[in-house]
Design an enzyme around this catalytic site. Structure first.
Site, PDB file in Angstrom:
ATOM      1  N   HIS A 119       0.829  -1.214   0.000  1.00 13.80           N
ATOM      2  CA  HIS A 119       0.000   0.000   0.000  1.00 13.80           C
ATOM      3  C   HIS A 119       0.860   1.260   0.000  1.00 13.80           C
ATOM      4  O   HIS A 119       2.005   1.261   0.445  1.00 13.80           O
ATOM      5  CB  HIS A 119      -1.025  -0.006   1.150  1.00 13.80           C
ATOM      6  CG  HIS A 119      -0.498   0.243   2.521  1.00 13.80           C
ATOM      7  ND1 HIS A 119      -1.073  -0.310   3.646  1.00 13.80           N
ATOM      8  CD2 HIS A 119       0.534   0.996   2.995  1.00 13.80           C
ATOM      9  CE1 HIS A 119      -0.429   0.097   4.729  1.00 13.80           C
ATOM     10  NE2 HIS A 119       0.552   0.892   4.357  1.00 13.80           N
ATOM     11  N   GLU A 140      -5.057   0.499  -0.037  1.00 13.53           N
ATOM     12  CA  GLU A 140      -4.799  -0.924   0.149  1.00 13.53           C
ATOM     13  C   GLU A 140      -4.922  -1.661  -1.198  1.00 13.53           C
ATOM     14  O   GLU A 140      -5.434  -1.096  -2.168  1.00 13.53           O
ATOM     15  CB  GLU A 140      -5.810  -1.495   1.161  1.00 13.53           C
ATOM     16  CG  GLU A 140      -5.766  -0.830   2.555  1.00 13.53           C
ATOM     17  CD  GLU A 140      -4.535  -1.234   3.384  1.00 13.53           C
ATOM     18  OE1 GLU A 140      -3.514  -1.656   2.817  1.00 13.53           O
ATOM     19  OE2 GLU A 140      -4.615  -1.107   4.627  1.00 13.53           O
TER      20      GLU A 140
HETATM   21  C1  F6R Z   1       1.741   6.626   6.469  1.00 16.62           C
HETATM   22  C2  F6R Z   1       1.271   5.836   5.333  1.00 16.62           C
HETATM   23  C3  F6R Z   1       1.627   4.402   5.175  1.00 16.62           C
HETATM   24  C4  F6R Z   1       3.044   4.038   5.640  1.00 16.62           C
HETATM   25  C5  F6R Z   1       3.304   2.552   5.458  1.00 16.62           C
HETATM   26  C6  F6R Z   1       4.665   2.150   5.980  1.00 16.62           C
HETATM   27  O1  F6R Z   1       1.296   7.957   6.372  1.00 16.62           O
HETATM   28  O2  F6R Z   1       0.576   6.350   4.548  1.00 16.62           O
HETATM   29  O3  F6R Z   1       1.509   4.057   3.818  1.00 16.62           O
HETATM   30  O4  F6R Z   1       3.967   4.784   4.924  1.00 16.62           O
HETATM   31  O5  F6R Z   1       2.315   1.819   6.128  1.00 16.62           O
HETATM   32  O6  F6R Z   1       4.689   2.328   7.370  1.00 16.62           O
HETATM   33  P1  F6R Z   1       6.034   2.193   8.200  1.00 16.62           P
HETATM   34  O7  F6R Z   1       6.951   3.290   7.741  1.00 16.62           O
HETATM   35  O8  F6R Z   1       5.637   2.389   9.636  1.00 16.62           O
HETATM   36  O9  F6R Z   1       6.592   0.845   7.911  1.00 16.62           O
END
Ligand code: F6R
Length: 245
Positions: free
Chosen positions: A137, A142
């Site tokens: 995503h 999603e």
């Molecule tokens: C956050 C967002 C999500 C995250 C993704 C990765 O604003 O839109 O797409 O970038 O879920 O999350 P992390 O960096 O926590 O692994």
């Protein structure tokens, strides 16, 4: 896509921060599209340092964030609004009025989505920073989100709720719905930077960079963007088969 494989999280963060700082120096009122989550934390830390050391200023910068949980207000510790203040806004000279994030407490989420869509039309991103979900995503778009989607409410995938449970006291507390910028609004950014770090992202990185362009992997749409740079550490790049060195 331009793919940069770097040694580790620190190097990824450094390169990303340098790119953003450079954009802001060239255009002090740039519109920055920003992400939350663990991945950009190091980049935000460096940007905060640059501002403290007067190597960059966010005085006229405008920001638009990707997403927010439905049901969490800006004061809630797990809200993305709170995250942004803690990790960036409170430590740089940005004007709070110039920072934008969907309102998770809006009475009518659909009209909040419409408002945010209009805002993005007025503030097209000079650069959009993206993290990558382990399911591919981007934002909270999603798998199977249409590529022409605009800001919308979304029921989070099981895997996303599981991945994000680490930020909450228990899995039950993770909101099930969010408002997210749509894929077409992400693609509207002049430049896109995708960051990914760690083995947990390796499969998604491979699908994004080398897989078929398909809504089954929302990040694969970025192959169609004219100026997209993917910055990944060795672990996140470990399943790539092409030669990017
Ligand atoms: C956050 C967002 C999500 C995250 C993704 C990765 O604003 O839109 O797409 O970038 O879920 O999350 P992390 O960096 O926590 O692994």
């Amino acid at each position: 896509m331009k793919v940069l494989i770097v040694k580790d999280y620190e190097q990824m963060s450094r390169i990303a921060a340098d790119i953003i700082a450079d954009i802001v120096r060239r255009n002090p009122s740039a519109v920055l599209g920003l992400a939350t989550g663990s991945t950009p934390v190091g980049m935000y830390k460096l940007l905060s340092q640059f501002v403290e050391e007067k190597k960059a200023s966010f005085k006229k910068v405008r920001t638009v964030n990707l997403d927010e949980y439905v049901g969490l207000g800006a004061e809630h510790e797990q809200s993305f609004a709170h995250f942004m203040r803690t990790h960036l806004f409170d430590s740089v000279d940005v004007a709070p009025n110039n920072t934008h994030i969907p309102n998770g407490l809006a009475d009518d989420p659909q009209s909040e989505c419409d408002r945010y869509h209009r805002l993005l039309q007025q503030l097209p991103q000079d650069v959009q920073v993206l993290g990558l979900g382990s399911n591919g995503h981007i934002g909270f778009n999603e798998p199977d989100t249409p590529f022409d989607s605009t800001t919308h409410t979304v029921r989070l995938a099981e895997s996303t709720v599981r991945d994000n449970a680490r930020f909450f006291a228990s899995r039950e507390e993770v909101p099930q719905t969010a408002i997210t910028m749509g894929i077409s609004e992400i693609m509207n950014a002049r430049k896109i930077i995708v960051l990914a770090s760690g083995k947990i992202k390796a499969q998604a990185v491979r699908a994004m960079v080398e897989g078929e362009v398909t809504p089954a992997c929302p990040a694969s749409v970025l192959q169609n963007h004219a100026d997209c740079t993917v910055i990944v550490d060795e672990d996140a790049a470990s399943l790539l088969t092409g030669n990017y060195r």
